[in-house]
Write a protein that holds these residues in place. Structure first.
Motif, PDB file in Angstrom:
ATOM      1  N   SER A  32      47.148  42.845  33.848  1.00 37.08           N
ATOM      2  CA  SER A  32      47.764  43.939  34.605  1.00 37.08           C
ATOM      3  C   SER A  32      48.077  43.577  36.054  1.00 37.08           C
ATOM      4  CB  SER A  32      46.854  45.173  34.577  1.00 37.08           C
ATOM      5  OG  SER A  32      46.574  45.549  33.257  1.00 37.08           O
ATOM      6  N   GLY A  33      48.497  42.339  36.268  1.00 32.32           N
ATOM      7  CA  GLY A  33      48.907  41.941  37.609  1.00 32.32           C
ATOM      8  C   GLY A  33      47.765  41.594  38.538  1.00 32.32           C
ATOM      9  N   LYS A  34      46.509  41.538  38.010  1.00 29.87           N
ATOM     10  CA  LYS A  34      45.351  41.235  38.863  1.00 29.87           C
ATOM     11  C   LYS A  34      44.896  39.786  38.767  1.00 29.87           C
ATOM     12  CE  LYS A  34      43.154  45.687  39.475  1.00 29.87           C
ATOM     13  NZ  LYS A  34      41.827  46.327  39.598  1.00 29.87           N
ATOM     14  N   GLY A  35      45.563  38.962  37.989  1.00 33.23           N
ATOM     15  CA  GLY A  35      45.166  37.561  37.871  1.00 33.23           C
ATOM     16  C   GLY A  35      43.956  37.399  36.976  1.00 33.23           C
ATOM     17  N   LYS A  40      38.425  40.568  42.965  1.00 30.34           N
ATOM     18  CA  LYS A  40      39.603  41.428  43.042  1.00 30.34           C
ATOM     19  C   LYS A  40      40.100  41.868  41.668  1.00 30.34           C
ATOM     20  CE  LYS A  40      41.364  39.414  47.335  1.00 30.34           C
ATOM     21  NZ  LYS A  40      42.508  38.698  47.942  1.00 30.34           N
ATOM     22  N   ALA A  41      39.697  41.158  40.620  1.00 28.44           N
ATOM     23  CA  ALA A  41      40.142  41.507  39.278  1.00 28.44           C
ATOM     24  C   ALA A  41      39.293  42.611  38.653  1.00 28.44           C
ATOM     25  CB  ALA A  41      40.108  40.270  38.382  1.00 28.44           C
ATOM     26  N   ARG A  42      38.111  42.886  39.238  1.00 32.03           N
ATOM     27  CA  ARG A  42      37.201  43.872  38.656  1.00 32.03           C
ATOM     28  C   ARG A  42      37.664  45.298  38.929  1.00 32.03           C
ATOM     29  NH1 ARG A  42      35.384  40.007  35.566  1.00 32.03           N
ATOM     30  NH2 ARG A  42      34.230  38.399  36.667  1.00 32.03           N
ATOM     31  N   SER A  43      37.227  46.187  38.062  1.00 32.03           N
ATOM     32  CA  SER A  43      37.525  47.605  38.251  1.00 32.03           C
ATOM     33  C   SER A  43      36.761  48.122  39.462  1.00 32.03           C
ATOM     34  CB  SER A  43      37.105  48.382  37.002  1.00 32.03           C
ATOM     35  OG  SER A  43      37.240  49.756  37.217  1.00 32.03           O
ATOM     36  N   GLY A  44      37.479  48.672  40.424  1.00 32.53           N
ATOM     37  CA  GLY A  44      36.844  49.180  41.647  1.00 32.53           C
ATOM     38  C   GLY A  44      36.491  48.103  42.632  1.00 32.53           C
TER      39      GLY A  44
END
Length: 198
Positions: A32-35, A40-44
């Motif tokens: 979803s565009g978070k790499g 930074k890829a984690r939820s929250g």
């Protein structure tokens, strides 16, 4: 002719919703565009502004020297002469009236009148500061300026008048003597010890 049934949004003002995590065909599936992985890829998961991974941040590394006058800066509400034409001739224009007419908002240190525009009729203006051009135009229109300088320290704490000082003096004089602590005489205590010894 434009009618309610044929109203359309302006071209380019509306965009297609970015669909995240709805499969590979959406173009933004899987990550979803978070790499890949990471904080930074984690939820929250987010990093606060200025954070440098635990090392001493730049804002704390730089030396702080000198005096900054920003903390003592006073912000004045600006009112132009063109804004004062909505009031009738002979009106006393003060802070209360300007706040009612929404020309002054929020917390300000004072009101300053600037000379933008022309004053059509005579007004009585109460302000903390008035520019030279505004002063000339107000006097030309037959108006008057009442300068008022507010003392913030005096406004917060009223000065003690002569009546207050006299009242305190009267209260201290009227205080009963019994309330004041008395020192016990040493002679009386000595006589009591002698009697008890006999």
């Amino acid at each position: 002719m434009m009618r309610l049934h044929n109203l359309r949004p302006r071209p380019g003002s509306r965009h297609r919703v970015k669909r995240l995590g709805c499969g590979e065909s959406s173009g933004h599936g899987k990550t979803s565009g978070k790499g890949h992985k990471g904080q930074k890829a984690r939820s929250g998961g987010s990093i606060r502004l200025g954070f440098e991974g635990g090392q001493m941040p730049l804002i704390r590394r730089l030396p702080k020297r000198g005096f900054n006058n920003a903390a003592f800066h006073k912000e004045f509400a600006i009112v132009n002469l063109s804004d004062l034409n909505e009031f009738k001739a002979g009106t006393v224009v003060n802070e209360e009236l300007l706040r009612k007419s929404k020309l002054v908002r929020g917390h300000v240190a004072g009101i300053k009148i600037l000379g933008d525009g022309e004053l059509k009729h005579a007004l009585k203006i109460e302000a903390d500061k008035v520019s030279e051009s505004a002063k000339a135009k107000i006097e030309k229109a037959g108006g008057t300026i009442i300068s008022r300088l507010r003392d913030e320290s005096a406004a917060r704490k009223p000065a003690a008048g002569a009546d207050d000082v006299d009242q305190k003096a009267k209260e201290s004089a009227a205080e009963p003597e019994e309330a004041k602590p008395r020192k016990k005489s040493t002679t009386a205590s000595k006589t009591k010890k002698k009697i008890s010894g006999k």
